[in-house]
Scaffold this motif. Structure first.
Motif, mmCIF file in Angstrom:
data_model
loop_
_atom_site.group_PDB
_atom_site.id
_atom_site.type_symbol
_atom_site.label_atom_id
_atom_site.label_comp_id
_atom_site.label_asym_id
_atom_site.label_seq_id
_atom_site.Cartn_x
_atom_site.Cartn_y
_atom_site.Cartn_z
ATOM 1 N N ASN A 13 22.721 22.514 38.933
ATOM 2 C CA ASN A 13 21.676 21.486 38.852
ATOM 3 C C ASN A 13 20.324 22.125 38.586
ATOM 4 O O ASN A 13 19.561 21.665 37.743
ATOM 5 C CB ASN A 13 21.610 20.674 40.157
ATOM 6 N N SER A 60 20.145 23.537 34.943
ATOM 7 C CA SER A 60 20.045 22.541 33.871
ATOM 8 C C SER A 60 18.725 21.771 33.953
ATOM 9 O O SER A 60 18.076 21.547 32.940
ATOM 10 C CB SER A 60 21.249 21.597 33.902
ATOM 11 N N GLU A 61 18.314 21.421 35.163
ATOM 12 C CA GLU A 61 17.125 20.567 35.266
ATOM 13 C C GLU A 61 15.830 21.369 35.225
ATOM 14 O O GLU A 61 14.859 20.949 34.591
ATOM 15 C CB GLU A 61 17.191 19.749 36.563
ATOM 16 N N LEU A 117 16.426 24.491 31.966
ATOM 17 C CA LEU A 117 16.669 23.957 30.625
ATOM 18 C C LEU A 117 15.919 22.651 30.392
ATOM 19 O O LEU A 117 15.894 22.143 29.276
ATOM 20 C CB LEU A 117 18.177 23.737 30.413
ATOM 21 N N MET A 171 16.630 19.636 31.340
ATOM 22 C CA MET A 171 17.457 18.457 31.072
ATOM 23 C C MET A 171 17.101 17.359 32.077
ATOM 24 O O MET A 171 16.516 17.629 33.121
ATOM 25 C CB MET A 171 18.941 18.844 31.143
ATOM 26 N N PRO A 172 17.431 16.109 31.755
ATOM 27 C CA PRO A 172 17.031 15.001 32.635
ATOM 28 C C PRO A 172 17.522 15.196 34.070
ATOM 29 O O PRO A 172 18.628 15.681 34.293
ATOM 30 C CB PRO A 172 17.692 13.782 31.985
ATOM 31 N N ARG A 173 16.674 14.797 35.025
ATOM 32 C CA ARG A 173 17.045 14.909 36.433
ATOM 33 C C ARG A 173 18.107 13.870 36.776
ATOM 34 O O ARG A 173 18.180 12.818 36.166
ATOM 35 C CB ARG A 173 15.813 14.674 37.324
ATOM 36 N N GLU A 174 18.920 14.197 37.758
ATOM 37 C CA GLU A 174 19.918 13.237 38.237
ATOM 38 C C GLU A 174 19.215 12.006 38.808
ATOM 39 O O GLU A 174 18.145 12.117 39.422
ATOM 40 C CB GLU A 174 20.766 13.856 39.348
ATOM 41 N N LEU A 194 21.792 22.439 22.989
ATOM 42 C CA LEU A 194 20.893 21.869 24.003
ATOM 43 C C LEU A 194 20.051 20.757 23.380
ATOM 44 O O LEU A 194 19.902 19.668 23.950
ATOM 45 C CB LEU A 194 20.013 22.985 24.590
ATOM 46 N N GLY A 237 22.659 14.636 27.622
ATOM 47 C CA GLY A 237 22.184 15.665 28.546
ATOM 48 C C GLY A 237 21.794 15.122 29.904
ATOM 49 O O GLY A 237 21.394 15.888 30.781
ATOM 50 N N SER A 238 21.888 13.800 30.103
ATOM 51 C CA SER A 238 21.571 13.270 31.426
ATOM 52 C C SER A 238 22.833 13.169 32.287
ATOM 53 O O SER A 238 22.748 12.859 33.467
ATOM 54 C CB SER A 238 20.904 11.897 31.311
ATOM 55 N N GLN A 261 25.764 14.706 34.402
ATOM 56 C CA GLN A 261 25.890 15.972 35.132
ATOM 57 C C GLN A 261 27.035 16.828 34.582
ATOM 58 O O GLN A 261 26.942 18.045 34.556
ATOM 59 C CB GLN A 261 26.105 15.705 36.623
ATOM 60 N N LYS A 310 25.440 18.637 31.814
ATOM 61 C CA LYS A 310 24.414 19.573 32.319
ATOM 62 C C LYS A 310 25.060 20.810 32.909
ATOM 63 O O LYS A 310 24.608 21.934 32.683
ATOM 64 C CB LYS A 310 23.546 18.874 33.378
ATOM 65 N N HIS A 311 26.088 20.606 33.691
ATOM 66 C CA HIS A 311 26.708 21.759 34.350
ATOM 67 C C HIS A 311 27.351 22.706 33.345
ATOM 68 O O HIS A 311 27.323 23.917 33.519
ATOM 69 C CB HIS A 311 27.727 21.280 35.383
ATOM 70 N N ALA A 371 24.636 24.654 31.885
ATOM 71 C CA ALA A 371 24.145 25.634 32.867
ATOM 72 C C ALA A 371 25.064 26.860 32.873
ATOM 73 O O ALA A 371 24.599 28.003 32.925
ATOM 74 C CB ALA A 371 24.084 25.015 34.263
#
Ligand SMILES: Cc1cc2nc3c(=O)[nH]c(=O)nc-3n(C[C@H](O)[C@H](O)[C@H](O)COP(=O)(O)OP(=O)(O)OC[C@H]3O[C@@H](n4cnc5c(N)ncnc54)[C@H](O)[C@@H]3O)c2cc1C
Lengths: 423, 381
Positions: free
Chosen positions: A393, A396-397, A400, A402-405, B257, B271-272, B274, B277-278, B281
């Motif tokens: 998390n 990525s957030e 990178l 990327m949008p937050r959860e 990305l 990209g929203s 998870q 995203k993971h 990552a």
């Protein structure tokens, strides 16, 4: 010595001489204490080991090699991370107080250095450096560890004191620690992150009930603590009231440096020779099993060794990039993620090479037991110190962008859903 | 990516600008249909930027920019990966390194000087079997003739850029032990068969040697030294290939990305999620790890450290395993467009697939490292 700082080379030479005269050699067969073969023996073994760690830490202090990057007024040496790195290199092959580095020095001492009061630093840091105060992290709770800001343990002010109630869990070394750094909720009527405060208190304080938890490899190193009306002096509060999340930022940052790169950790890096899952240990297993010439075994040995080497290279380069600003501090989460996944992979490789011998063994065979039992708790490497999912998390957030959860924990904490398990 | 000193940053900037200009993707796609992708003028200019001299000591006419030529070459190689650029970077540098280290004064004054100037390109007959049990499989034999001359026979598979190179470096079995030889590719008895492969812009050939008579001065190094010399070249190879793979992965990762930000699904950016995203990552972390271990290998090799071979092997064992997987992950996150010729992603996939297989696989290098560990452990036990 003159006022001028000792060069790294001179320091390393002095350390080499001192280590040879004062520190015992590492015992490569000793085994890491949480993977001890006989569970009944584990506790006594761990007790002995902690006593040894305290003694080794005291020796480091007396020799002038404790707290290499800690200012002199707190008992340190006021040298640089390069000096600490040089000392860690010289330390190879010597026994050292590895098991009390994490929690006591990172994050606890590191947090005190950054955010503690002068009084707190003077009271605690010299004792930490002398091996007299081992610290524990009272952070995770039965209701959740990843979402640390969701702490339910509550502190209520009473004049110059606070009264704490609640429970902490998964505490490494809770039973042998002297002091604890503890996150508690001081305000239920504001948003989750705004109502937290960090405290410190002796683990022996009245109202702290420490219970061992048995892990599935038989280790009883972990604890759960029940806090009942524990009274804490306001002078033992760390950071401002309701500003605990600011402290947590640094706490979690320093915790992530467990994977490497902290200037406050004294370690030969890999006591991993003693861990059952590094390349040389796997080669030794295979030699014992008579299959070291099997190409597939050599591949496993090479893969395990490569993973350790990549971790080492990555710690060095990411630390340098963070120091120069080329990468933000959140990049430390990559070290955490890599070391977690690499460690579990090495554990699997060790089991594959040892095969059936690591699941049923002759009594007292620590080498094989450590492989089988180590495999049982394999995932601890991806959980302790924050899970790899949380690291993903962060990467990525924060790294990178990327949008937050999406989250469901806004508004007064009192009203945030906590699920049936949390009560 | 790999630049850490101001001089390396300069090398990085000039090389990046040059490659961007000469090899935009549209140009790579044109080259895909050509028999030859070698452009002598581009290569000469590249040599002027420093591409060919980095592994060669100053005394032999070369020079690094930072004091560590292996690290410098990684700066260039990673940009070749980032741009999926053609050009005999590997062969020329490996042959130049061999001539600089073990060549005769005549070899250094002649072929090496031409390589350094960008007037000639080198090809490496790398018929080595990295980490294989029982050593190497030799494919060329050298038979002694009068006056120290030799006659070479055999077949060398998958030589990059052989059609445009002037010289081939090859190791042959000989009565005095394996020896390296420098074979002029226009010598009588040398024949080339063009091969096909997955990289769009790199060309490969099988080189057959039918009783190729070479004068005494063709041997590089003393008789019987080739095994160790080949190992040293494999170490350099690992440093170059891992850097090139890191560059290619970097490009694939960055474009992916961006794609996950721009592409929407169920009303929100990919990209929203998870799950996505993971995975990014993980990819980002593996990319960082790959760069770190590749750079560490160059550091050790450039300094002549005793553990240089272990680092080089660890780097290939790791990067050659991860790089293709990361790029395939990028393909997956693109969905259908990911497996089309239209999307540029395959340019980088092709590069990492070749790099991670042609000269020895991740498994081969893991075994190579495993042997080093086992030997050490045996000594300690
Ligand atoms: C070796 C070890 C040492 C430890 N030492 C200490 C210590 O000294 N002090 C201390 O306070 N704690 C300690 N812990 C506890 C540790 O910090 C927690 O176990 C960890 O943070 C996870 O919390 P949890 O167990 O409550 O799991 P949970 O937070 O309930 O998570 C359960 C699972 O869900 C995943 N998950 C949770 N939230 C998310 C999300 N938002 N996105 C994706 N996945 C998510 C997690 O990754 C995990 O896989 C230790 C643990 C171990 C294994």
């Amino acid at each position: 010595m003159s006022d001028e700082q000792e060069s790294v080379e001179e320091f390393a030479a002095r350390a080499r001489t001192w280590l040879a005269a004062n520190m015992p050699p590492a015992d490569p067969t000793a085994g890491y204490f949480s993977f001890h073969e006989d569970p009944a023996d584990s506790q006594a073994h761990a007790d002995r080991r902690i006593a040894v760690c305290r003694d080794l830490q005291a020796r480091l202090f007396d020799g002038g090699f404790a707290g290499i990057c800690v200012p002199r007024q707190y008992g340190g040496q006021a040298l640089t991370p390069a000096h600490q790195a040089a000392f860690n290199r010289e330390l190879r092959g010597y026994d050292h107080p590895l098991e009390i580095q994490v929690s006591t020095f990172i994050p606890c001492m590191a947090v005190l250095l950054e955010l503690g009061t002068e009084d707190q630093k003077l009271r605690h840091i010299p004792k930490m450096l002398r091996g007299e105060e081992v610290w524990a992290q009272f952070l995770s709770e039965p209701s959740g560890g990843s979402d640390a800001a969701g702490a339910l343990t509550t502190a209520v002010r009473d004049g110059d004191q606070w009264v704490l109630n609640g429970s902490k869990i998964w505490t490494t070394g809770g039973w042998y620690s002297d002091w604890a750094m503890c996150l508690a909720r001081t305000n239920w009527d504001v948003e989750k992150h705004r109502g937290l405060t960090v405290f410190s208190f002796p683990v022996s304080a009245e109202g702290v009930d420490v219970q061992h938890i048995q892990l599935l490899n038989g280790s009883r190193e972990f604890c759960q603590e029940f806090l009942t009306d524990v009274v804490v002096d306001d002078r033992d509060r760390i950071g401002e009231v309701d500003e605990g999340w600011t402290v947590m930022g640094r706490w979690l940052y320093h915790e992530r440096t467990v994977a490497g790169g902290s200037p406050y950790v004294t370690t030969a890096g890999a006591k991993s020779a003693a861990l059952p899952n590094d390349g040389p240990a796997i080669a030794a297993l295979a030699r014992r099993g008579g299959n070291l010439d099997d190409p597939a075994v050599l591949e496993a040995v090479g893969e395990a060794r490569a993973l350790s080497m990549v971790s080492e290279a990555m710690v060095g380069s990411v630390s340098r990039k963070m120091a120069s600003g080329a990468l933000p501090q959140h990049a430390a989460a990559m070290l955490r993620l890599f070391s977690g996944t690499a460690t579990t992979r090495r554990t699997t490789l060790a089991l594959d090479v040892a095969g059936h011998e690591a699941v049923v063994w002759e009594p007292g065979d620590e080498q094989l037991a450590s492989v089988g039992l180590g495999y049982l708790v394999r995932q601890a490497a991806q959980i302790g110190g924050g899970t790899v999912e949380m690291a993903r998390n962060v990467i990525s957030e924060r790294l990178l962008g990327m949008p937050r959860e999406q989250r469901n924990d806004g508004g007064p904490f009192r009203d945030v859903p906590r699920g049936p398990a949390a009560g | 990516m790999f630049a850490t000193t101001p001089d390396q940053e300069l090398l990085e900037r000039t090389t990046a600008r040059f490659l961007e200009d000469r090899y935009p993707v549209s140009r790579l796609r044109e080259l895909a249909d050509r028999t030859s992708t070698f452009d002598p003028a581009v290569w000469r200019e590249g040599a002027a930027l420093g591409w060919t001299s980095l592994l060669v000591a100053e005394g032999a006419g070369g020079g690094s920019v930072s004091g560590n030529g292996v690290a410098d070459l990684q700066v260039v190689a990673s940009l070749f990966g980032l741009h999926a650029a053609p050009g005999p970077l590997l062969g020329t540098n490996v042959v130049a390194a061999a001539l600089a280290r073990w060549g005769t004064p005549e070899q250094q004054a002649g072929p090496l000087a031409a390589l350094l100037a960008g007037e000639a390109a080198g090809a490496w007959g790398h018929a080595t079997t990295v980490g294989a049990p029982g050593g190497r499989r030799r494919v060329v034999t050298a038979t002694p003739a009068a006056d120290g001359a030799v006659v070479l026979s055999g077949s060398v598979a998958t030589v990059e850029g052989a059609a445009e190179a002037t010289h081939l470096l090859v190791t042959a079995d000989a009565p005095g032990g394996p020896s390296q030889h420098l074979v002029p590719l226009d010598a009588a008895g040398v024949s080339l068969t063009a091969l096909r492969g997955v990289d769009l812009t790199r060309r490969y050939a099988r080189v057959d040697l039918h009783d190729v008579a070479l004068p005494a001065g063709s041997r590089v190094g003393a008789p019987g030294e080739a095994d160790e010399h080949d190992e040293q070249l494999v170490d350099l190879l690992a440093a170059v290939l891992t850097a090139e793979m890191v560059g290619a992965v970097q490009r694939a990762f960055t474009t992916t990305l961006e794609w996950t930000v721009d592409r929407y699904s169920f009303g929100r950016p990919l990209g929203s999620y998870q799950a996505i995203k993971h995975r990014l990552a993980d990819a980002r972390t593996q990319l960082e790890a790959s760069e770190a271990v590749a750079a560490r290998a160059a550091e050790a090799l450039g300094a002549g450290a005793p553990d240089g071979r272990a680092w080089a092997s660890a780097a290939m064992a790791h990067v050659a395993a991860r790089a293709p997987e990361i790029v395939q992950e990028c393909v997956q996150l693109h969905g259908g467009i990911g497996v089309t010729y239209e999307l540029d992603l395959h340019l980088y996939l092709r590069r990492v697939v070749v790099d991670s297989q042609l000269y020895g696989s991740a498994t081969d290098f893991a075994r190579r490292l495993g042997r080093l560990v086992a030997d050490d452990e045996g000594r300690a036990a």
